[in-house]
Design a protein around this motif. Sequence first.
Motif, PDB file in Angstrom:
ATOM      1  N   ASN A   1      -6.061  -1.385  -8.324  1.00 28.70           N
ATOM      2  CA  ASN A   1      -6.261  -1.433  -7.340  1.00 28.70           C
ATOM      3  C   ASN A   1      -4.205  -0.697  -7.133  1.00 28.70           C
ATOM      4  O   ASN A   1      -3.662  -0.853  -7.108  1.00 28.70           O
TER       5      ASN A   1
ATOM      6  N   TYR B   1      -2.979   0.404  -4.047  1.00 27.30           N
ATOM      7  CA  TYR B   1      -2.108  -0.070  -4.075  1.00 27.30           C
ATOM      8  C   TYR B   1      -0.935  -1.181  -4.079  1.00 27.30           C
ATOM      9  O   TYR B   1       0.256  -2.282  -3.510  1.00 27.30           O
ATOM     10  N   GLN B   2      -2.035  -2.109  -4.789  1.00 29.15           N
ATOM     11  CA  GLN B   2      -1.184  -3.690  -6.015  1.00 29.15           C
ATOM     12  C   GLN B   2      -0.227  -3.291  -6.598  1.00 29.15           C
ATOM     13  O   GLN B   2       0.449  -3.873  -7.235  1.00 29.15           O
TER      14      GLN B   2
ATOM     15  N   GLN C   1       3.962   0.994  -7.375  1.00 25.15           N
ATOM     16  CA  GLN C   1       5.327   0.737  -6.449  1.00 25.15           C
ATOM     17  C   GLN C   1       6.410   2.159  -6.881  1.00 25.15           C
ATOM     18  O   GLN C   1       6.435   2.608  -7.946  1.00 25.15           O
TER      19      GLN C   1
ATOM     20  N   ASP D   1       5.846   2.692  -2.139  1.00 28.96           N
ATOM     21  CA  ASP D   1       5.058   3.294  -1.776  1.00 28.96           C
ATOM     22  C   ASP D   1       4.312   4.612  -1.456  1.00 28.96           C
ATOM     23  O   ASP D   1       3.391   4.973  -2.136  1.00 28.96           O
TER      24      ASP D   1
ATOM     25  N   CYS E   1       2.851   5.663  -5.058  1.00 32.52           N
ATOM     26  CA  CYS E   1       1.627   5.361  -5.262  1.00 32.52           C
ATOM     27  C   CYS E   1       0.866   6.652  -4.632  1.00 32.52           C
ATOM     28  O   CYS E   1      -0.510   6.872  -4.688  1.00 32.52           O
ATOM     29  N   TRP E   2       1.452   6.785  -2.817  1.00 35.08           N
ATOM     30  CA  TRP E   2       0.534   7.678  -1.783  1.00 35.08           C
ATOM     31  C   TRP E   2       0.372   9.210  -3.085  1.00 35.08           C
ATOM     32  O   TRP E   2      -0.928  10.193  -3.636  1.00 35.08           O
TER      33      TRP E   2
ATOM     34  N   ILE F   1      -2.302   8.811  -5.328  1.00 40.30           N
ATOM     35  CA  ILE F   1      -3.344   8.800  -4.780  1.00 40.30           C
ATOM     36  C   ILE F   1      -3.917  10.414  -4.762  1.00 40.30           C
ATOM     37  O   ILE F   1      -4.426  11.312  -5.023  1.00 40.30           O
TER      38      ILE F   1
ATOM     39  N   LEU G   1     -11.315   4.823  -0.213  1.00 47.50           N
ATOM     40  CA  LEU G   1      -9.524   4.927   0.637  1.00 47.50           C
ATOM     41  C   LEU G   1      -9.950   4.040   2.173  1.00 47.50           C
ATOM     42  O   LEU G   1      -9.139   2.707   2.110  1.00 47.50           O
TER      43      LEU G   1
ATOM     44  N   GLN H   1     -11.240   0.404   0.768  1.00 47.00           N
ATOM     45  CA  GLN H   1     -10.902  -0.414  -0.264  1.00 47.00           C
ATOM     46  C   GLN H   1     -11.325  -1.013  -1.882  1.00 47.00           C
ATOM     47  O   GLN H   1     -11.737  -1.942  -1.623  1.00 47.00           O
TER      48      GLN H   1
ATOM     49  N   TRP I   1     -12.438  -0.178  -4.475  1.00 47.50           N
ATOM     50  CA  TRP I   1     -11.608  -0.076  -6.052  1.00 47.50           C
ATOM     51  C   TRP I   1     -13.038  -0.057  -7.133  1.00 47.50           C
ATOM     52  O   TRP I   1     -12.487   1.354  -7.348  1.00 47.50           O
TER      53      TRP I   1
END
Length: 240
Positions: free
Chosen positions: A117, A119-120, A123, A125, A128-129, A132, A232, A235, A237
């Motif tokens: 995941n 998002y978890q 880091q 953010d 992360c993006w 993605i 997305l 979620q 995954w």
Amino acid sequence: MTAPSEPSPPQADRRVSLRSRVSDDLAYILPFFAFILLTSLAGQFPDAYPVFYAIKAVVAAGLLVWLWPLFTKIKWDYWWLGVIAGVIGIFQWVPMQLWLQANFAFFRPPPPDTVFNPYQKIQPDWLCWAWIAVRILSASLVVPLMEELFWRDYLWRRIIAPNDFKLATVGEWDWRAYVGVSLAFAVVHGNWWLTSIVWGFMVGGLLLYTRSLGACIVMHATTNALLAAYVLYYQDWAFW
């Protein structure tokens, strides 16, 4: 006295230079197997999965660009039919896989806490993006081009003409190629193997109908882009 010969176009020179170092077969095989190898390595080092994914996306894209002169020229006829087939493909892929997961233990995905995941795991953010974005671009651009060149351009024709795949035309009918490529395509799709067989028959049918590898690439890209949107939004995954 003979007239001086015209200089050969740079593209032709590059093709000749590449062919002196890379065979036609290897040109199709190298990007695909580099991607698969890095995928396997990522499985051995799950904490480094995002790094390995970014690396394999860049490596595969770089190899495609480098080897581009050796690939058969892609026809983009019926690209619009590829879009339509890709939309149908996502409505086949997700519901069929969800039904299989709900009804057969064999198809159930790994437990949610073991699925990556971003998002978890990534880091801050912005990083992360950024990852993605790389994941979406790879799945929607690099993977469709790489896989369709390998599966439905190279392997399809290699099955028809084992001594020289270029003797077979793109989209030439042969039941062994139609079935064999769809089954082989499923081998690399893990838990989604049955779903991917059905999808493989669909894209194979598109190839036979259109004789257009470009239409197949567009179908693949459309399905993968819509799958990214599904993942997305919900979620879920396990589909990535």
